[in-house]
Design an enzyme around this catalytic site. Sequence first.
Site, PDB file in Angstrom:
ATOM      1  N   ASP A 179       0.795  -1.222   0.000  1.00  0.00           N
ATOM      2  CA  ASP A 179       0.000   0.000   0.000  1.00  0.00           C
ATOM      3  C   ASP A 179       0.830   1.276   0.000  1.00  0.00           C
ATOM      4  O   ASP A 179       0.764   2.098   0.906  1.00  0.00           O
ATOM      5  CB  ASP A 179      -0.974   0.008   1.168  1.00  0.00           C
ATOM      6  CG  ASP A 179      -1.990  -1.119   1.086  1.00  0.00           C
ATOM      7  OD1 ASP A 179      -2.012  -1.819   0.062  1.00  0.00           O
ATOM      8  OD2 ASP A 179      -2.764  -1.283   2.024  1.00  0.00           O
ATOM      9  N   HIS A 205       0.456   3.606  -2.323  1.00  0.00           N
ATOM     10  CA  HIS A 205      -0.569   4.605  -2.663  1.00  0.00           C
ATOM     11  C   HIS A 205      -0.010   5.876  -3.302  1.00  0.00           C
ATOM     12  O   HIS A 205      -0.476   6.975  -3.015  1.00  0.00           O
ATOM     13  CB  HIS A 205      -1.392   4.978  -1.436  1.00  0.00           C
ATOM     14  CG  HIS A 205      -2.243   3.868  -0.924  1.00  0.00           C
ATOM     15  ND1 HIS A 205      -3.273   3.313  -1.652  1.00  0.00           N
ATOM     16  CD2 HIS A 205      -2.219   3.195   0.248  1.00  0.00           C
ATOM     17  CE1 HIS A 205      -3.849   2.365  -0.941  1.00  0.00           C
ATOM     18  NE2 HIS A 205      -3.224   2.251   0.202  1.00  0.00           N
ATOM     19  N   ASP A 225      -1.221  -1.748  -4.758  1.00  0.00           N
ATOM     20  CA  ASP A 225      -1.771  -0.429  -4.417  1.00  0.00           C
ATOM     21  C   ASP A 225      -0.685   0.645  -4.531  1.00  0.00           C
ATOM     22  O   ASP A 225      -0.416   1.399  -3.610  1.00  0.00           O
ATOM     23  CB  ASP A 225      -2.376  -0.422  -3.008  1.00  0.00           C
ATOM     24  CG  ASP A 225      -3.639  -1.243  -2.926  1.00  0.00           C
ATOM     25  OD1 ASP A 225      -4.228  -1.518  -3.978  1.00  0.00           O
ATOM     26  OD2 ASP A 225      -4.030  -1.614  -1.819  1.00  0.00           O
ATOM     27  N   ASN A 265      -4.708  -5.516  -5.061  1.00  0.00           N
ATOM     28  CA  ASN A 265      -6.072  -6.007  -4.957  1.00  0.00           C
ATOM     29  C   ASN A 265      -7.081  -5.180  -5.752  1.00  0.00           C
ATOM     30  O   ASN A 265      -8.267  -5.430  -5.669  1.00  0.00           O
ATOM     31  CB  ASN A 265      -6.506  -6.061  -3.488  1.00  0.00           C
ATOM     32  CG  ASN A 265      -6.529  -4.703  -2.834  1.00  0.00           C
ATOM     33  OD1 ASN A 265      -6.073  -3.731  -3.418  1.00  0.00           O
ATOM     34  ND2 ASN A 265      -7.039  -4.625  -1.625  1.00  0.00           N
ATOM     35  N   HIS A 266      -6.634  -4.215  -6.538  1.00  0.00           N
ATOM     36  CA  HIS A 266      -7.545  -3.437  -7.375  1.00  0.00           C
ATOM     37  C   HIS A 266      -7.386  -3.879  -8.820  1.00  0.00           C
ATOM     38  O   HIS A 266      -6.293  -4.037  -9.305  1.00  0.00           O
ATOM     39  CB  HIS A 266      -7.245  -1.934  -7.281  1.00  0.00           C
ATOM     40  CG  HIS A 266      -7.423  -1.384  -5.918  1.00  0.00           C
ATOM     41  ND1 HIS A 266      -8.642  -1.322  -5.308  1.00  0.00           N
ATOM     42  CD2 HIS A 266      -6.530  -0.878  -5.034  1.00  0.00           C
ATOM     43  CE1 HIS A 266      -8.493  -0.804  -4.106  1.00  0.00           C
ATOM     44  NE2 HIS A 266      -7.220  -0.526  -3.923  1.00  0.00           N
TER      45      HIS A 266
END
Length: 82
Positions: A16, A18, A47, A79-80
């Site tokens: 993550d 981001h 992510d 996970n996207h």
Amino acid sequence: MIISIDVDPDVIIFGDIHGNFNDIHHIYKHYISNPEYKETKFLFLGDYVDRGPKPVEVLCFLFALRLSNPKRFFILRGNHGE
């Protein structure tokens, strides 16, 4: 679809990011370029680009790490996505 990768012990896992390049800089400064971790493998969980101010820079840096040493750096999709 299930994707499996085998990674020997001595792995540090990050997730993550981001799009926050400051996080990547911290990881690089304290882990990747640290001689104490010169044999360590790194796994990035995904992510990478959502939310943060520098998603392209983060992704390019991770790709550069992977291309420079594919036996040490591993990048998962996250996970996207569909």
